[in-house]
Design an enzyme around this catalytic site. Structure first.
Site, PDB file in Angstrom:
ATOM      1  N   SER A   1       0.834  -1.213   0.000  1.00  0.00           N
ATOM      2  CA  SER A   1       0.000   0.000   0.000  1.00  0.00           C
ATOM      3  C   SER A   1       0.868   1.263   0.000  1.00  0.00           C
ATOM      4  CB  SER A   1      -0.893   0.017   1.246  1.00  0.00           C
ATOM      5  OG  SER A   1      -1.665  -1.159   1.283  1.00  0.00           O
TER       6      SER A   1
ATOM      7  N   ASP B   1       3.060  -7.963   9.637  1.00  0.00           N
ATOM      8  CA  ASP B   1       4.316  -8.637   9.265  1.00  0.00           C
ATOM      9  C   ASP B   1       5.575  -7.923   9.782  1.00  0.00           C
ATOM     10  OD1 ASP B   1       2.620 -10.298   7.830  1.00  0.00           O
ATOM     11  OD2 ASP B   1       2.914  -9.203   5.951  1.00  0.00           O
TER      12      ASP B   1
ATOM     13  N   ALA C   1       8.907 -20.937  23.012  1.00  0.00           N
ATOM     14  CA  ALA C   1       9.068 -22.034  22.042  1.00  0.00           C
ATOM     15  C   ALA C   1      10.480 -22.620  22.139  1.00  0.00           C
ATOM     16  CB  ALA C   1       8.817 -21.507  20.632  1.00  0.00           C
TER      17      ALA C   1
ATOM     18  N   HIS D   1      -5.606 -16.676   9.853  1.00  0.00           N
ATOM     19  CA  HIS D   1      -6.111 -15.304   9.954  1.00  0.00           C
ATOM     20  C   HIS D   1      -6.544 -14.895  11.350  1.00  0.00           C
ATOM     21  CE1 HIS D   1      -6.018 -15.799   5.613  1.00  0.00           C
ATOM     22  NE2 HIS D   1      -6.021 -14.486   5.548  1.00  0.00           N
TER      23      HIS D   1
HETATM   24  P1  ADP Z   1       0.007  -4.550   2.085  1.00  0.00           P
HETATM   25  O1  ADP Z   1      -0.247  -3.107   1.923  1.00  0.00           O
HETATM   26  O2  ADP Z   1      -0.641  -5.134   3.311  1.00  0.00           O
HETATM   27  O3  ADP Z   1       1.474  -4.922   1.914  1.00  0.00           O
HETATM   28  P2  ADP Z   1      -0.515  -5.542  -0.621  1.00  0.00           P
HETATM   29  O4  ADP Z   1       0.911  -5.881  -0.911  1.00  0.00           O
HETATM   30  O5  ADP Z   1      -1.568  -6.510  -1.049  1.00  0.00           O
HETATM   31  O6  ADP Z   1      -0.802  -5.312   0.924  1.00  0.00           O
HETATM   32  O7  ADP Z   1      -0.799  -4.121  -1.280  1.00  0.00           O
HETATM   33  C1  ADP Z   1      -2.073  -3.525  -1.185  1.00  0.00           C
HETATM   34  C2  ADP Z   1      -2.394  -2.827  -2.475  1.00  0.00           C
HETATM   35  O8  ADP Z   1      -1.447  -1.794  -2.709  1.00  0.00           O
HETATM   36  C3  ADP Z   1      -2.299  -3.700  -3.709  1.00  0.00           C
HETATM   37  O9  ADP Z   1      -3.446  -4.481  -3.904  1.00  0.00           O
HETATM   38  C4  ADP Z   1      -2.140  -2.675  -4.798  1.00  0.00           C
HETATM   39  O10 ADP Z   1      -3.367  -2.068  -5.115  1.00  0.00           O
HETATM   40  C5  ADP Z   1      -1.246  -1.636  -4.109  1.00  0.00           C
HETATM   41  N1  ADP Z   1       0.167  -1.875  -4.446  1.00  0.00           N
HETATM   42  C6  ADP Z   1       0.908  -2.926  -4.059  1.00  0.00           C
HETATM   43  N2  ADP Z   1       2.155  -2.867  -4.573  1.00  0.00           N
HETATM   44  C7  ADP Z   1       2.191  -1.743  -5.332  1.00  0.00           C
HETATM   45  C8  ADP Z   1       3.190  -1.111  -6.149  1.00  0.00           C
HETATM   46  N3  ADP Z   1       4.415  -1.627  -6.279  1.00  0.00           N
HETATM   47  N4  ADP Z   1       2.859   0.050  -6.760  1.00  0.00           N
HETATM   48  C9  ADP Z   1       1.627   0.590  -6.623  1.00  0.00           C
HETATM   49  N5  ADP Z   1       0.643   0.043  -5.880  1.00  0.00           N
HETATM   50  C10 ADP Z   1       0.907  -1.110  -5.234  1.00  0.00           C
HETATM   51  O1  F6P Z   2       0.417  -9.045   5.124  1.00  0.00           O
HETATM   52  C1  F6P Z   2      -0.393  -9.579   6.134  1.00  0.00           C
HETATM   53  C2  F6P Z   2      -0.700 -11.030   5.861  1.00  0.00           C
HETATM   54  O2  F6P Z   2      -1.528 -11.487   6.915  1.00  0.00           O
HETATM   55  C3  F6P Z   2       0.517 -11.932   5.690  1.00  0.00           C
HETATM   56  O3  F6P Z   2       1.096 -12.287   6.930  1.00  0.00           O
HETATM   57  C4  F6P Z   2      -0.083 -13.088   4.939  1.00  0.00           C
HETATM   58  O4  F6P Z   2       0.894 -13.727   4.153  1.00  0.00           O
HETATM   59  C5  F6P Z   2      -1.109 -12.424   4.065  1.00  0.00           C
HETATM   60  O5  F6P Z   2      -1.397 -11.165   4.647  1.00  0.00           O
HETATM   61  C6  F6P Z   2      -2.402 -13.194   3.910  1.00  0.00           C
HETATM   62  O6  F6P Z   2      -3.164 -12.518   2.965  1.00  0.00           O
HETATM   63  P1  F6P Z   2      -4.727 -12.743   2.739  1.00  0.00           P
HETATM   64  O7  F6P Z   2      -5.445 -12.167   3.913  1.00  0.00           O
HETATM   65  O8  F6P Z   2      -4.991 -12.022   1.488  1.00  0.00           O
HETATM   66  O9  F6P Z   2      -4.931 -14.214   2.671  1.00  0.00           O
END
Ligand code: ADP
Ligand code: F6P
Length: 322
Positions: A104, A126, A185, A252
């Site tokens: 995000s 994470d 653990a 989850h």
């Molecule tokens: P988190 O924010 O928890 O790491 P995600 O990796 O799924 O979760 O990212 C959330 C959203 O952010 C993605 O579904 C996408 O819309 C946007 N996003 C992820 N990576 C990128 C990127 N490299 N550039 C622009 N938007 C991104």
């Molecule tokens: O980034 C948070 C997280 O809970 C990770 O620890 C896990 O790999 C992933 O999201 C699970 O994603 P989803 O809720 O889309 O199954």
């Protein structure tokens, strides 16, 4: 000044507390705060709801996010991005506050590059976001793992079994390590440290030779990505050690639950700081936690941490498991 606020990516306990703080502090600073539902998906679809201090009453204690969140592949497409920028224009947002994980915040960086005024707030269980020692939700998730390990120990001890407890964390071993350390653990398996199944079997056998009759091994999901499933490890251990092995995947449930005091305080401070920065015209960064203080880290340096764990603590888990 009109500010849009959204929660995006995996939800993290404390996101609500961050929105509450941004809305209430923003209100006091004379800002108009507008919630965008469902993260970048809502930004694309234009799902905006004005928020007043009363709208965020009673939410500090809840996990999840009342604004909803989404993983949004459309935000990675040209069309989706164009629509998102259209919404920002149409809604006359002067700035956006983006609450979410590393993905995000990459999205927030892209928006900044398009000339949008953005402040990011790191939120992900994470703890894999470079530039901040803690993200919102981490402390609650680690405490949930400890809660689970306490219960698993009861039955592991009673039946004299080996338990493999799989936890979340994507490519980061933070939840596994800190949960394992706090939960007592015997072993933790994290993606940052390579351990062969043969070595693992030897470590488990040595625990039993020392007179223990049960053991808890916390396994980070980042390790499982290499092996296929935790059952693969369980089968190997059964074969090599002859011990009874059980697997629990916490899944989850680590993402839900009432945020801990630490997460509520962090989220409240981040939320307030984000709108104070917006009021002051300071953008293009995420608020972050470093050395006991809220600081600003440019979105340009935000990436996934290469090493999310302290290797000395990894050693400590095993030093204390004698
Ligand atoms: P988190 O924010 O928890 O790491 P995600 O990796 O799924 O979760 O990212 C959330 C959203 O952010 C993605 O579904 C996408 O819309 C946007 N996003 C992820 N990576 C990128 C990127 N490299 N550039 C622009 N938007 C991104
Ligand atoms: O980034 C948070 C997280 O809970 C990770 O620890 C896990 O790999 C992933 O999201 C699970 O994603 P989803 O809720 O889309 O199954």
């Amino acid at each position: 000044m009109r500010i849009g606020i959204l929660t995006s990516g995996g939800d993290a306990p404390g996101m609500n507390a961050a929105v509450r703080a941004a809305v209430r502090r923003g209100w006091e600073l004379g800002l108009e705060i507008v919630g965008i539902r469902r993260g970048y998906a809502g930004l694309i679809e234009g799902e905006a709801v004005p928020l007043t201090p009363r709208d965020v009453g009673g939410i500090i204690e809840y996990g999840g996010t009342f604004l909803h969140t989404a993983r949004c592949p459309a935000f990675l497409t040209e069309e989706g991005r164009r629509k998102a920028l259209d919404t920002i224009d149409r809604e006359k947002f002067d700035a956006l506050v983006v609450i979410g994980g590393e993905g995000s915040l990459q999205g927030a960086r892209w928006l900044t590059e398009q000339g949008v005024n953005v402040v990011g707030i790191p939120a992900s269980i994470d703890n894999d976001i470079e530039g901040t020692e803690l993200a919102i939700g981490v402390d609650t998730a680690v405490n949930t793992v400890v809660w689970a390990l306490n219960r698993i120990r009861d039955t592991a001890f009673a039946h004299e079994r080996v338990f493999l407890v799989e936890v979340m964390g994507r490519e980061s071993g933070y939840i596994a390590l800190m949960g394992g350390l706090a939960g007592g653990a015997e072993l933790v398996l994290v993606p940052e440290v390579e351990v062969s199944l043969e070595e693992l079997a030897q470590q488990v056998s040595s625990i039993y030779r020392k007179g223990k009759h049960h053991s808890i091994i916390v396994v980070a999901e980042g390790v499982i990505a290499r092996l296929g499933s935790t059952e693969v490890i369980a089968n190997f251990l059964r074969e090599r050690t002859g011990l009874e092995v059980r697997v629990t995947v916490l899944g989850h449930l680590q993402r839900g639950g009432s945020p801990t005091a630490t997460d509520r305080i962090l989220a409240s401070r981040f939320g307030a700081q984000a709108v104070e920065d917006a009021k002051a015209g300071i953008f293009g960064h995420m608020v972050a936690w470093q050395k006991g203080k809220v600081v600003r880290v440019p979105l340009t340096v935000v990436r996934r941490k290469q090493m999310a764990i302290d290797l000395r603590l990894y050693e400590l888990v095993h030093q204390l498991a004698i």
